[in-house]
Write a protein that holds these residues in place. Structure first.
Motif, mmCIF file in Angstrom:
data_model
loop_
_atom_site.group_PDB
_atom_site.id
_atom_site.type_symbol
_atom_site.label_atom_id
_atom_site.label_comp_id
_atom_site.label_asym_id
_atom_site.label_seq_id
_atom_site.Cartn_x
_atom_site.Cartn_y
_atom_site.Cartn_z
ATOM 1 N N GLN A 209 0.857 -1.175 0.000
ATOM 2 C CA GLN A 209 0.000 0.000 0.000
ATOM 3 C C GLN A 209 0.896 1.228 0.000
ATOM 4 O O GLN A 209 1.602 1.480 0.968
ATOM 5 C CB GLN A 209 -0.894 -0.028 1.236
ATOM 6 N N GLU B 293 4.310 1.231 1.749
ATOM 7 C CA GLU B 293 4.307 0.340 2.904
ATOM 8 C C GLU B 293 4.069 -1.107 2.492
ATOM 9 O O GLU B 293 3.252 -1.394 1.627
ATOM 10 C CB GLU B 293 3.238 0.749 3.907
ATOM 11 N N ILE C 48 2.896 -4.599 4.242
ATOM 12 C CA ILE C 48 2.241 -5.129 5.441
ATOM 13 C C ILE C 48 2.292 -6.644 5.352
ATOM 14 O O ILE C 48 1.819 -7.231 4.367
ATOM 15 C CB ILE C 48 0.785 -4.645 5.548
ATOM 16 N N GLN D 42 1.686 -9.079 12.939
ATOM 17 C CA GLN D 42 1.639 -8.146 11.811
ATOM 18 C C GLN D 42 2.858 -7.245 11.881
ATOM 19 O O GLN D 42 3.251 -6.806 12.965
ATOM 20 C CB GLN D 42 0.375 -7.306 11.830
ATOM 21 N N ARG D 43 3.445 -6.991 10.731
ATOM 22 C CA ARG D 43 4.602 -6.104 10.649
ATOM 23 C C ARG D 43 4.390 -5.175 9.465
ATOM 24 O O ARG D 43 4.070 -5.615 8.369
ATOM 25 C CB ARG D 43 5.875 -6.940 10.445
ATOM 26 N N THR D 44 4.547 -3.885 9.680
ATOM 27 C CA THR D 44 4.436 -2.884 8.630
ATOM 28 C C THR D 44 5.786 -2.208 8.475
ATOM 29 O O THR D 44 6.358 -1.730 9.450
ATOM 30 C CB THR D 44 3.361 -1.841 8.968
ATOM 31 N N THR E 254 8.045 0.578 6.023
ATOM 32 C CA THR E 254 7.988 1.644 5.030
ATOM 33 C C THR E 254 9.216 1.556 4.139
ATOM 34 O O THR E 254 10.350 1.548 4.634
ATOM 35 C CB THR E 254 7.920 3.023 5.705
#
Length: 129
Positions: free
Chosen positions: A67, A70, A72, A99-101, A103
């Motif tokens: 997204q 990013e 995800i 969960q890991r986001t 950038t």
């Protein structure tokens, strides 16, 4: 004889503030952090390579989304299912949802992006735009 008065109310407030800081630190070191997979991001010139540790997580339990800039990564690490009559003596590997986001430093081509799961590593190749 005169008694010295000490600021006990101030001392109590200081102790409570220290306790609150310790609680905050402990909360940040437990819970979901144990499940958060570690990652490396490499710049290969024409693409980014994102390598994420997901040992014991099958492909069907992983989801990846791109997204904007990013990435995800979400998944479920299942708990150990012991055979009947077998009990877990100790366990250090956390289970549950994670969960890991991350950038990215630049835009990527979502259509040309690929993902491979090998030896407990999720390897994403993200071509740059």
């Amino acid at each position: 004889m005169e008694l010295d008065k000490y600021g006990t109310a101030g001392d109590i407030q200081e102790l409570l503030a220290i306790r609150d800081r310790i609680d905050t630190l402990l909360d940040s070191q437990t819970g979901d952090e144990a499940l958060t997979p570690r990652a490396d991001l490499l710049d290969a010139g024409d693409a980014y390579h994102l390598i994420v540790e997901v040992p014991g997580v099958p492909q069907e339990n992983l989801e990846i989304a791109l997204q904007d800039r990013e990435v995800i990564i979400a998944g479920i690490r299942e708990p150990l299912d012991g055979d009947e009559g077998v009990k877990l003596l100790f366990g250090e590997r956390p289970s549950g949802h994670f969960q890991r986001t991350l950038t990215l430093p630049g835009e990527v081509d979502r259509i040309e992006a690929t993902a491979h799961l090998r030896d407990g590593l999720l390897i994403l190749t993200l071509p740059k735009i």
